[in-house]
Design an enzyme around this catalytic site. Structure first.
Site, PDB file in Angstrom:
ATOM      1  N   VAL A  15      96.357   6.107  74.536  1.00 14.53           N
ATOM      2  CA  VAL A  15      97.096   5.073  74.529  1.00 14.53           C
ATOM      3  C   VAL A  15      96.430   3.833  73.772  1.00 14.53           C
ATOM      4  CG1 VAL A  15      98.580   3.427  75.684  1.00 14.53           C
ATOM      5  CG2 VAL A  15      98.211   5.540  76.615  1.00 14.53           C
ATOM      6  N   ARG A  46      84.177   3.672  77.622  1.00 12.92           N
ATOM      7  CA  ARG A  46      82.969   4.284  77.770  1.00 12.92           C
ATOM      8  C   ARG A  46      81.857   4.390  76.910  1.00 12.92           C
ATOM      9  NH1 ARG A  46      84.725   8.248  82.305  1.00 12.92           N
ATOM     10  NH2 ARG A  46      86.048   8.841  80.095  1.00 12.92           N
ATOM     11  N   GLY A 136     106.789   6.057  79.856  1.00 17.74           N
ATOM     12  CA  GLY A 136     106.345   5.739  78.688  1.00 17.74           C
ATOM     13  C   GLY A 136     107.071   4.996  77.301  1.00 17.74           C
ATOM     14  N   GLY A 189      97.613  21.445  75.464  1.00 14.96           N
ATOM     15  CA  GLY A 189      97.112  19.998  75.474  1.00 14.96           C
ATOM     16  C   GLY A 189      98.533  19.231  76.174  1.00 14.96           C
ATOM     17  N   ASP A 203     102.455  11.696  90.040  1.00 16.91           N
ATOM     18  CA  ASP A 203     102.650  10.769  88.783  1.00 16.91           C
ATOM     19  C   ASP A 203     104.350  10.489  88.987  1.00 16.91           C
ATOM     20  OD1 ASP A 203     101.783   9.967  86.216  1.00 16.91           O
ATOM     21  OD2 ASP A 203     103.665  11.065  85.904  1.00 16.91           O
ATOM     22  N   LYS A 207     105.624   6.621  89.566  1.00 15.61           N
ATOM     23  CA  LYS A 207     106.722   5.760  88.619  1.00 15.61           C
ATOM     24  C   LYS A 207     107.974   5.621  89.479  1.00 15.61           C
ATOM     25  CE  LYS A 207     104.949   8.377  84.961  1.00 15.61           C
ATOM     26  NZ  LYS A 207     105.327   9.850  84.079  1.00 15.61           N
ATOM     27  N   GLY A 304     102.810  10.175  75.383  1.00 18.44           N
ATOM     28  CA  GLY A 304     102.296  10.172  74.029  1.00 18.44           C
ATOM     29  C   GLY A 304     101.729   8.915  73.269  1.00 18.44           C
TER      30      GLY A 304
HETATM   31  N1  NAP Z   1      98.672   9.454  77.612  1.00 24.33           N
HETATM   32  C1  NAP Z   1      99.954   9.050  77.636  1.00 24.33           C
HETATM   33  O1  NAP Z   1     100.792   9.495  77.121  1.00 24.33           O
HETATM   34  C2  NAP Z   1     100.399   8.033  78.723  1.00 24.33           C
HETATM   35  C3  NAP Z   1     101.689   7.475  79.010  1.00 24.33           C
HETATM   36  C4  NAP Z   1     101.859   6.462  79.849  1.00 24.33           C
HETATM   37  C5  NAP Z   1     100.925   6.062  80.558  1.00 24.33           C
HETATM   38  N2  NAP Z   1      99.629   6.403  80.303  1.00 24.33           N
HETATM   39  C6  NAP Z   1      98.512   5.625  81.126  1.00 24.33           C
HETATM   40  O2  NAP Z   1      97.589   5.101  80.488  1.00 24.33           O
HETATM   41  C7  NAP Z   1      96.585   5.119  80.887  1.00 24.33           C
HETATM   42  C8  NAP Z   1      95.595   5.519  79.745  1.00 24.33           C
HETATM   43  O3  NAP Z   1      95.967   6.769  79.443  1.00 24.33           O
HETATM   44  P1  NAP Z   1      95.302   7.831  78.249  1.00 24.33           P
HETATM   45  O4  NAP Z   1      95.900   9.015  78.328  1.00 24.33           O
HETATM   46  O5  NAP Z   1      95.206   7.112  76.973  1.00 24.33           O
HETATM   47  O6  NAP Z   1      93.838   8.126  78.974  1.00 24.33           O
HETATM   48  P2  NAP Z   1      92.483   8.547  78.009  1.00 24.33           P
HETATM   49  O7  NAP Z   1      92.896   9.344  76.681  1.00 24.33           O
HETATM   50  O8  NAP Z   1      91.783   9.488  78.921  1.00 24.33           O
HETATM   51  O9  NAP Z   1      91.574   7.359  77.692  1.00 24.33           O
HETATM   52  C9  NAP Z   1      91.102   6.708  78.806  1.00 24.33           C
HETATM   53  C10 NAP Z   1      90.082   5.459  78.158  1.00 24.33           C
HETATM   54  O10 NAP Z   1      89.451   4.908  79.056  1.00 24.33           O
HETATM   55  C11 NAP Z   1      88.168   4.882  78.899  1.00 24.33           C
HETATM   56  N3  NAP Z   1      87.438   4.957  79.959  1.00 24.33           N
HETATM   57  C12 NAP Z   1      87.639   5.580  81.132  1.00 24.33           C
HETATM   58  N4  NAP Z   1      86.626   5.292  82.177  1.00 24.33           N
HETATM   59  C13 NAP Z   1      86.292   4.073  81.811  1.00 24.33           C
HETATM   60  C14 NAP Z   1      85.103   3.402  82.534  1.00 24.33           C
HETATM   61  N5  NAP Z   1      84.785   3.615  83.601  1.00 24.33           N
HETATM   62  N6  NAP Z   1      84.998   2.220  81.719  1.00 24.33           N
HETATM   63  C15 NAP Z   1      85.512   2.154  80.699  1.00 24.33           C
HETATM   64  N7  NAP Z   1      86.175   2.789  79.798  1.00 24.33           N
HETATM   65  C16 NAP Z   1      86.613   3.779  80.500  1.00 24.33           C
HETATM   66  C17 NAP Z   1      87.706   6.199  78.228  1.00 24.33           C
HETATM   67  O11 NAP Z   1      86.640   5.799  77.239  1.00 24.33           O
HETATM   68  P3  NAP Z   1      85.910   6.828  76.379  1.00 24.33           P
HETATM   69  O12 NAP Z   1      86.792   7.219  75.485  1.00 24.33           O
HETATM   70  O13 NAP Z   1      84.759   6.337  75.968  1.00 24.33           O
HETATM   71  O14 NAP Z   1      85.596   8.103  77.347  1.00 24.33           O
HETATM   72  C18 NAP Z   1      89.001   6.222  77.167  1.00 24.33           C
HETATM   73  O15 NAP Z   1      88.871   5.481  76.025  1.00 24.33           O
HETATM   74  C19 NAP Z   1      96.456   5.785  82.019  1.00 24.33           C
HETATM   75  O16 NAP Z   1      96.616   4.834  83.279  1.00 24.33           O
HETATM   76  C20 NAP Z   1      97.665   6.744  81.894  1.00 24.33           C
HETATM   77  O17 NAP Z   1      98.331   7.000  83.097  1.00 24.33           O
HETATM   78  C21 NAP Z   1      99.288   7.286  79.481  1.00 24.33           C
END
Ligand code: NAP
Length: 436
Positions: A15, A46, A136, A189, A203, A207, A304
């Site tokens: 995201v 991180r 989303g 994936g 999940d 919501k 996405g």
């Molecule tokens: N993916 C989707 O389609 C989607 C849709 C709707 C909502 N969401 C929500 O959006 C949020 C993020 O999702 P995502 O899919 O983007 O997750 P993701 O790809 O796993 O990314 C998470 C990010 O958070 C960072 N992070 C994790 N733990 C951390 C910590 N302790 N301190 C600092 N940074 C930390 C990670 O850093 P690093 O990269 O350095 O490891 C990474 O950049 C979640 O709440 C998810 O439920 C996601």
């Protein structure tokens, strides 16, 4: 030129990177719509060294995401880390306490701590927005909070988890079983390595609880969502449903009334002519029934990078507009937290409906009669009955039936009567039927 709205990004995963790409790609358009530039000033994740496919050199780097909101070069923090507690929650609290706006995509955190954060945002007179947290890219929170604001919403329900919907659609098309399709979805994936949150319905429950609070003006109550996932479904259930004129979808369903707040996430049989029966693959859809608007259907990509970033940046544009014109900061849940009604969970027993019941039974005489007797004694009448042949080497037989409309308590009573029966080789599966 108007002052830019200065943004800190916490989290640079799917995201976070999507937000950077969108803000860059649509920069000029966003500025015209928002009346001022939206400028990312600082980012945090991180691992600073990780290649993310975007140029981070224009932005400052902050190791500690928790203090982003305290920086002088930040007006809004966007939390895209995830997790109901931990650094995401700490970052969100400090941001609001520092008098900065918070945008988040984190449904788990909002489902668990949304009321606390919303009350804090009211106290500090800052915006708390989470359009991306539910479905989303679909603007369903905006749709309910603003577009449908004049209505009493009678019911809200929908397909809220793209991973489950993808798996169910593939099971439907291929006739394969759950575990097989899940493994493939993980390899491609479409499902997380740890899929429990998705496939167990959690999940979707996060919501649903957020939607219910906004739709009904009730206090958010994630703990009372009656939640079941899709792990027990067999290819044969999907085939049976199909033969009876239904598809199976994981449906989150909520209503509020004199009996209380009803919230349930469960696989349902959906009639093939219902709009939700045509929601396939990773798509999400939400139906809201307003007393003046009638049925509203919101549909689109539930996850996405692009769709989720679209929802995040829409929230940023709202904040840019309202702070530019000195507008009111809208309440996160559509009304002040103190106005939200504390409604007790509704018991499900009085609810009327039809259900699909599936039994895995030993192949021996008298089993069908035993099931029929339990249903009769509990006052459940059968609309249609299907007995399948032998299900593989185990010697089990599948018996599936659809009940006539009746109270859910009667079905529960029938299952109670069958409890411990050594004719059954596993607990019966009950799926409710979505009625129009
Ligand atoms: N993916 C989707 O389609 C989607 C849709 C709707 C909502 N969401 C929500 O959006 C949020 C993020 O999702 P995502 O899919 O983007 O997750 P993701 O790809 O796993 O990314 C998470 C990010 O958070 C960072 N992070 C994790 N733990 C951390 C910590 N302790 N301190 C600092 N940074 C930390 C990670 O850093 P690093 O990269 O350095 O490891 C990474 O950049 C979640 O709440 C998810 O439920 C996601």
């Amino acid at each position: 030129m108007a002052e830019p709205l200065r943004i800190a990004l916490a989290g640079l995963g799917t995201v976070g990177v999507g937000v950077i790409r969108l803000v860059e790609a649509n920069k000029a358009l966003i500025e015209r719509r928002a009346g001022r530039p939206i400028a990312i000033t600082v980012v945090s994740a991180r691992d600073r060294t990780r290649a993310r496919g975007v140029d981070l050199s224009p932005y400052a780097w902050e190791d500690d995401m928790v203090i982003l909101g305290e920086r002088a070069d930040v007006d809004v923090v966007v939390e895209m880390v995830g997790g109901s507690d931990g650094p995401a929650l700490a970052c969100s609290r400090t941001t609001i306490e520092a008098g900065k706006a918070l945008v988040t995509a984190n449904k788990a955190m909002i489902a668990h701590h949304g009321l606390e954060l919303a009350a804090k945002a009211e106290e500090h007179k800052v915006a708390l927005k989470f359009e991306a947290a539910v479905a989303g890219g679909i603007p369903v929170i905006k749709g309910l909070r603003e577009g449908a604001a004049a209505n009493a919403i009678e019911r809200v329900y929908g397909i809220l988890n793209g991973t489950c919907n993808y798996i169910l659609t593939v099971m439907e098309d291929s006739g394969r079983d759950f575990a097989d399709v899940l493994a493939e979805a993980q390899a491609k994936g479409y499902a997380e390595a740890d899929p429990a949150f998705d496939v167990e319905g959690i999940d979707a429950a996060h919501k649903l609880s957020i939607l219910a609070a906004i739709a009904f003006g009730t206090r958010l109550d994630f703990a009372s969502v009656d939640t079941a996932g899709i792990t027990r479904l067999r290819a044969a259930d999907i085939a049976q449903a199909h033969a009876l004129g239904y598809v199976i979808r994981l449906i989150g369903m909520a209503d509020a009334g004199s009996e209380g707040l009803f919230q349930r996430v469960q696989p349902h049989l959906v009639p093939m002519d219902h709009p939700l029966a045509h929601v396939d693959g990773a798509t999400n859809a939400v139906v809201a029934e307003g007393n003046f608007s009638g049925r509203l259907l919101f549909q689109g990509a539930g996850a996405g990078d692009g769709p989720t970033a679209s929802a995040v940046v829409a929230d940023l544009i709202d904040i840019a507009r309202s702070t530019r014109v000195g507008g009111e900061v809208a309440n996160a849940f559509s009304m002040p937290v103190a106005e939200l009604e504390a409604m007790a969970p509704a018991p499900s027993g009085h609810r009327l409906g039809r259900a699909y019941l599936r039994f895995m039974v030993k192949d021996r005489p008298g089993v069908l009669a035993e099931i029929a007797a339990a249903l009769r004694d509990a006052g459940v009448s059968i609309e249609s009955l299907i007995q399948k042949g032998r299900a593989g080497e185990s010697g089990e037989v599948m018996v599936a039936l659809v009940t006539h409309e009746g109270p859910e308590s009667a079905v529960s009573e029938a299952l109670r009567l069958l409890e411990g029966s050594d004719s059954l080789s596993e607990a019966p599966l009950v799926l409710h039927i979505l009625e129009d």
